[in-house]
Design a protein around this motif. Structure first.
Motif, mmCIF file in Angstrom:
data_model
loop_
_atom_site.group_PDB
_atom_site.id
_atom_site.type_symbol
_atom_site.label_atom_id
_atom_site.label_comp_id
_atom_site.label_asym_id
_atom_site.label_seq_id
_atom_site.Cartn_x
_atom_site.Cartn_y
_atom_site.Cartn_z
ATOM 1 N N ILE A 44 102.100 118.648 -28.021
ATOM 2 C CA ILE A 44 102.115 117.184 -28.005
ATOM 3 C C ILE A 44 103.513 116.686 -27.651
ATOM 4 C CG2 ILE A 44 101.869 115.106 -29.430
ATOM 5 C CD1 ILE A 44 99.184 116.509 -28.844
ATOM 6 N N TYR A 45 104.505 117.237 -28.313
ATOM 7 C CA TYR A 45 105.896 116.832 -28.086
ATOM 8 C C TYR A 45 106.323 117.096 -26.639
ATOM 9 C CZ TYR A 45 110.992 116.779 -28.678
ATOM 10 O OH TYR A 45 112.333 116.515 -28.544
ATOM 11 N N THR A 48 104.389 114.992 -24.047
ATOM 12 C CA THR A 48 104.872 113.603 -23.996
ATOM 13 C C THR A 48 106.153 113.515 -23.181
ATOM 14 O OG1 THR A 48 103.862 113.126 -26.143
ATOM 15 C CG2 THR A 48 105.585 111.623 -25.399
ATOM 16 N N PRO A 97 103.166 109.755 -32.018
ATOM 17 C CA PRO A 97 102.691 110.467 -30.831
ATOM 18 C C PRO A 97 101.440 109.851 -30.191
ATOM 19 C CG PRO A 97 103.308 112.035 -32.518
ATOM 20 C CD PRO A 97 103.355 110.666 -33.155
ATOM 21 N N THR A 150 95.629 114.139 -31.170
ATOM 22 C CA THR A 150 96.414 113.414 -32.181
ATOM 23 C C THR A 150 95.542 112.547 -33.069
ATOM 24 O OG1 THR A 150 96.921 111.495 -30.776
ATOM 25 C CG2 THR A 150 98.485 113.341 -30.730
#
Length: 153
Positions: A44-45, A48, A97, A150
């Motif tokens: 996810i990090y 992004t 997120p 998420t």
């Protein structure tokens, strides 16, 4: 004049540089759903960050085309560039997120449709009319997969 700007067929480098950067977004979404902890959070990090960097790059491509093509609409180029860049920047500074990914999703879909239209109007390389929507919806699919993770976890 850049002859690629007037081509309606997608040049090989346009396809490679168009679809290639979308693959890490799709890979990140697959990783978020299939890999064990702590990999989903990392996917996810990193997804992004990558998605925002690519959207900011796309902003520069649009503005750069306006500099290099005197027939391009300067107001359209500047507006698109600022819009894409702003959405990319917001995605990087929003701590939540799911919201950051939602902003990126909006940016990719918006850029896909606007750049397709720009290719048809001469405000972007002509082949963007064919490439951009499919290219950016591929990236949007990866971002949507990350977003879904998420909100489902």
């Amino acid at each position: 004049m850049n002859h690629d700007a007037t081509r309606s067929d997608i040049p090989a480098d346009g396809a490679i540089l168009g679809y290639g950067p979308m693959l890490p977004l799709v890979a990140a979404a697959i990783g978020a759903w299939l890999l064990p902890d702590p990999w989903p959070a990392r996917a996810i990090y990193l997804g992004t960050i990558w998605g925002a960097l690519i959207l900011a790059f796309i902003a520069g491509v649009r503005r750069g085309f306006g500099f290099g093509n005197p027939r391009a609409s300067k107001p359209a180029e500047i507006a698109a560039s600022l819009g894409y860049f702003t959405l990319a920047g917001l995605a990087l500074v929003i701590a939540r997120p799911s919201l950051a990914l939602l902003i990126l999703l909006l940016g990719y879909v918006l850029a896909g449709f606007l750049d397709r239209r720009a290719g048809r109007r001469g405000d972007a390389p002509r082949y963007f009319a064919t490439l951009r929507l499919r290219q950016l919806l591929t990236g949007a699919a990866g971002i949507a997969g990350l977003f879904a993770w998420t909100i489902m976890r």
